[in-house]
Design a protein around this motif. Structure first.
Motif, PDB file in Angstrom:
ATOM      1  N   SER A 134       0.663  -1.142   0.017  1.00 27.77           N
ATOM      2  CA  SER A 134       0.127  -0.092  -0.214  1.00 27.77           C
ATOM      3  C   SER A 134       0.980   1.288   0.067  1.00 27.77           C
ATOM      4  O   SER A 134       2.052   1.071   0.388  1.00 27.77           O
ATOM      5  CB  SER A 134      -0.879   0.038   1.212  1.00 27.77           C
ATOM      6  OG  SER A 134      -0.296   0.276   2.244  1.00 27.77           O
ATOM      7  N   ARG A 136       0.373   5.665   0.599  1.00 24.40           N
ATOM      8  CA  ARG A 136      -0.588   6.743   0.851  1.00 24.40           C
ATOM      9  C   ARG A 136       0.359   7.904   0.652  1.00 24.40           C
ATOM     10  O   ARG A 136       1.615   8.108   0.905  1.00 24.40           O
ATOM     11  CB  ARG A 136      -0.797   6.984   2.536  1.00 24.40           C
ATOM     12  CG  ARG A 136      -1.649   7.858   2.865  1.00 24.40           C
ATOM     13  CD  ARG A 136      -2.139   8.159   4.256  1.00 24.40           C
ATOM     14  NE  ARG A 136      -2.816   6.831   4.565  1.00 24.40           N
ATOM     15  CZ  ARG A 136      -4.134   6.655   4.845  1.00 24.40           C
ATOM     16  NH1 ARG A 136      -5.031   7.828   3.903  1.00 24.40           N
ATOM     17  NH2 ARG A 136      -4.605   5.715   4.742  1.00 24.40           N
ATOM     18  N   ARG A 144      -5.013   6.740  -0.829  1.00 19.64           N
ATOM     19  CA  ARG A 144      -4.248   5.537  -0.237  1.00 19.64           C
ATOM     20  C   ARG A 144      -4.640   4.436  -1.370  1.00 19.64           C
ATOM     21  O   ARG A 144      -5.708   4.267  -1.543  1.00 19.64           O
ATOM     22  CB  ARG A 144      -4.837   5.135   1.197  1.00 19.64           C
ATOM     23  CG  ARG A 144      -4.012   3.764   1.597  1.00 19.64           C
ATOM     24  CD  ARG A 144      -4.560   3.274   2.922  1.00 19.64           C
ATOM     25  NE  ARG A 144      -4.067   2.184   3.281  1.00 19.64           N
ATOM     26  CZ  ARG A 144      -4.456   0.945   2.965  1.00 19.64           C
ATOM     27  NH1 ARG A 144      -5.565   0.769   2.325  1.00 19.64           N
ATOM     28  NH2 ARG A 144      -3.754  -0.265   3.545  1.00 19.64           N
ATOM     29  N   GLU A 173      -7.656  -1.594  -3.799  1.00 16.80           N
ATOM     30  CA  GLU A 173      -8.477  -0.649  -3.049  1.00 16.80           C
ATOM     31  C   GLU A 173      -7.944   0.681  -3.230  1.00 16.80           C
ATOM     32  O   GLU A 173      -6.515   1.040  -3.126  1.00 16.80           O
ATOM     33  CB  GLU A 173      -8.747  -1.155  -1.752  1.00 16.80           C
ATOM     34  CG  GLU A 173      -9.450  -0.210  -0.664  1.00 16.80           C
ATOM     35  CD  GLU A 173      -9.710  -0.530   0.617  1.00 16.80           C
ATOM     36  OE1 GLU A 173     -10.175  -1.862   0.781  1.00 16.80           O
ATOM     37  OE2 GLU A 173      -9.034   0.272   1.614  1.00 16.80           O
ATOM     38  N   GLY A 175      -8.568   4.433  -1.277  1.00 13.95           N
ATOM     39  CA  GLY A 175      -9.286   4.895  -0.184  1.00 13.95           C
ATOM     40  C   GLY A 175      -8.864   6.533  -0.137  1.00 13.95           C
ATOM     41  O   GLY A 175      -7.927   7.001  -0.186  1.00 13.95           O
ATOM     42  N   TYR A 176     -10.002   7.307   0.692  1.00 19.18           N
ATOM     43  CA  TYR A 176      -9.562   8.679   0.615  1.00 19.18           C
ATOM     44  C   TYR A 176     -10.422   9.120   1.913  1.00 19.18           C
ATOM     45  O   TYR A 176     -11.722   8.955   1.967  1.00 19.18           O
ATOM     46  CB  TYR A 176      -9.951   9.521  -0.442  1.00 19.18           C
ATOM     47  CG  TYR A 176      -9.527  10.829  -0.430  1.00 19.18           C
ATOM     48  CD1 TYR A 176      -8.144  11.034  -1.100  1.00 19.18           C
ATOM     49  CD2 TYR A 176     -10.223  11.762  -0.065  1.00 19.18           C
ATOM     50  CE1 TYR A 176      -7.735  12.304  -1.113  1.00 19.18           C
ATOM     51  CE2 TYR A 176      -9.633  13.211  -0.326  1.00 19.18           C
ATOM     52  CZ  TYR A 176      -8.234  13.550  -0.674  1.00 19.18           C
ATOM     53  OH  TYR A 176      -7.897  14.799  -0.902  1.00 19.18           O
ATOM     54  N   ASP A 187     -13.436   8.158   6.157  1.00 20.75           N
ATOM     55  CA  ASP A 187     -12.836   7.575   5.150  1.00 20.75           C
ATOM     56  C   ASP A 187     -13.789   6.667   4.206  1.00 20.75           C
ATOM     57  O   ASP A 187     -14.742   5.955   4.684  1.00 20.75           O
ATOM     58  CB  ASP A 187     -11.807   6.546   5.673  1.00 20.75           C
ATOM     59  CG  ASP A 187     -10.572   7.139   6.294  1.00 20.75           C
ATOM     60  OD1 ASP A 187      -9.789   7.956   5.701  1.00 20.75           O
ATOM     61  OD2 ASP A 187     -10.441   6.779   7.456  1.00 20.75           O
ATOM     62  N   ALA A 188     -13.522   7.025   2.911  1.00 20.03           N
ATOM     63  CA  ALA A 188     -14.374   6.344   1.958  1.00 20.03           C
ATOM     64  C   ALA A 188     -13.323   5.473   0.954  1.00 20.03           C
ATOM     65  O   ALA A 188     -12.178   5.820   0.968  1.00 20.03           O
ATOM     66  CB  ALA A 188     -15.034   7.625   0.754  1.00 20.03           C
ATOM     67  N   TYR A 189     -13.932   4.457   0.553  1.00 21.07           N
ATOM     68  CA  TYR A 189     -12.816   3.536  -0.142  1.00 21.07           C
ATOM     69  C   TYR A 189     -13.890   2.586  -1.210  1.00 21.07           C
ATOM     70  O   TYR A 189     -15.039   2.226  -0.657  1.00 21.07           O
ATOM     71  CB  TYR A 189     -12.406   2.163   0.731  1.00 21.07           C
ATOM     72  CG  TYR A 189     -13.288   1.705   1.568  1.00 21.07           C
ATOM     73  CD1 TYR A 189     -13.754   0.428   1.327  1.00 21.07           C
ATOM     74  CD2 TYR A 189     -13.760   2.080   2.952  1.00 21.07           C
ATOM     75  CE1 TYR A 189     -14.537  -0.552   2.143  1.00 21.07           C
ATOM     76  CE2 TYR A 189     -14.723   1.441   3.767  1.00 21.07           C
ATOM     77  CZ  TYR A 189     -15.010   0.112   3.358  1.00 21.07           C
ATOM     78  OH  TYR A 189     -16.099  -0.657   4.119  1.00 21.07           O
ATOM     79  N   THR A 216     -16.948  -1.717  -0.857  1.00 19.77           N
ATOM     80  CA  THR A 216     -17.140  -0.291  -0.900  1.00 19.77           C
ATOM     81  C   THR A 216     -17.763   0.416   0.530  1.00 19.77           C
ATOM     82  O   THR A 216     -18.370  -0.706   1.017  1.00 19.77           O
ATOM     83  CB  THR A 216     -18.011   0.171  -2.048  1.00 19.77           C
ATOM     84  OG1 THR A 216     -19.422  -0.165  -1.797  1.00 19.77           O
ATOM     85  CG2 THR A 216     -17.606  -0.125  -3.451  1.00 19.77           C
ATOM     86  N   LYS A 219     -16.001   4.715   6.639  1.00 18.91           N
ATOM     87  CA  LYS A 219     -15.546   4.343   7.952  1.00 18.91           C
ATOM     88  C   LYS A 219     -15.380   5.527   8.774  1.00 18.91           C
ATOM     89  O   LYS A 219     -14.570   6.153   8.430  1.00 18.91           O
ATOM     90  CB  LYS A 219     -14.598   3.419   7.876  1.00 18.91           C
ATOM     91  CG  LYS A 219     -13.966   3.142   9.316  1.00 18.91           C
ATOM     92  CD  LYS A 219     -12.701   1.977   9.169  1.00 18.91           C
ATOM     93  CE  LYS A 219     -12.286   1.681  10.555  1.00 18.91           C
ATOM     94  NZ  LYS A 219     -11.184   0.697  10.476  1.00 18.91           N
TER      95      LYS A 219
END
Length: 255
Positions: A134, A136, A144, A173, A175-176, A187-189, A216, A219
């Protein structure tokens, strides 16, 4: 179960209050390279899969080798309160700035009649060797990106010769954090599953489908104060478009 959950939070809060009261000289010491943490969650969700639908306790023990704390080895485990889910994983991991690379040995014994922890035979093992990466980006652009590949183990399908072959199931994935301030982070992913060498993959049940959006969600996480101790809590909702289900998850990182 609710009373047990609240009791554990209060216990950790009291422990945190005691830690806050320690002398400054003790707090100024270099942190130990050996550490562990424990999380409680209403379920265990992983890459769009419902690994455990019931209350689950998860723990991690890890040791960092270098003073910069970039390279570590550890053991991660999870157990559901109903006793139906048990997992023990081993990993080595490297972190530097926004980059993380890890090699995990996943050993989930749920519904395995005779689990053999030292069985790595390609035809009979229940282990999964998972390469995790991963990255970021900067704080100004905190996107991310995650890419994980099952390299070996119980991730296979029959080929035309009636022999098993590795599918190399892959999960990607993005994520942001769409909201991030001093009080809360949201966070959305979105994540997709597919295989590099197969007609099927680990994340989709449909035997005629090799690619799909499997994970999806949103969080939210923040700290709540208990006796001067900040306790990290989180709440999230996950949708799996490929399998057409959704789950809500609540959790707390005890320490």
């Amino acid at each position: 179960m609710k009373n047990l959950f609240l009791s554990m939070i209060i216990f950790i809060g009291l422990a945190g209050y005691a830690q806050e009261s320690t002398p400054e000289s003790a707090a100024s010491k270099e942190p130990s390279r050996l550490n562990f943490n424990v999380t409680l969650a209403t379920s265990h969700l992983w890459r769009g899969l419902i690994i455990s639908p019931s209350m689950t306790a998860m723990g991690d023990i890890h040791y960092t080798f270098d003073k910069n704390r970039n390279f570590s080895v550890g053991v991660w485990g999870g157990n559901s309160f109903d006793g139906k889910y048990t997992e023990v994983d081993y990993y080595v991991q490297y972190k530097h700035k926004g980059l993380t690379i890890g090699l995990w040995d996943l050993f989930n014994t749920t519904n395995v009649e005779h689990p053999e922890v030292f069985n790595y035979d390609k035809n009979t093992t229940t282990h999964l060797i998972d390469l995790r990466t991963s990255y970021r980006f900067s704080q100004e652009f905190p996107l991310r990106i995650e890419a994980d590949i099952i390299l070996y183990g119980n991730d296979k399908e029959l080929n035309s010769d009636a022999n098993y072959k590795n599918r190399y199931s892959t999960y990607v994935e993005l994520g942001y954090p769409i909201i991030k301030n001093d009080e809360i982070t949201l966070d959305a992913y979105v994540g997709a599953g597919f295989s590099l060498d197969g007609k099927t993959n680990l994340y989709i049940k449909d035997p005629d489908r090799n690619f799909g959006i499997v994970n999806t969600g949103l969080k939210a996480s923040k700290d709540i104060s208990i006796f001067q101790y900040k306790l990290p809590v989180f709440a999230g909702i996950m949708w799996n478009p490929a399998e057409k289900y959704t789950r809500m998850q609540l959790g707390v990182s005890l320490f």
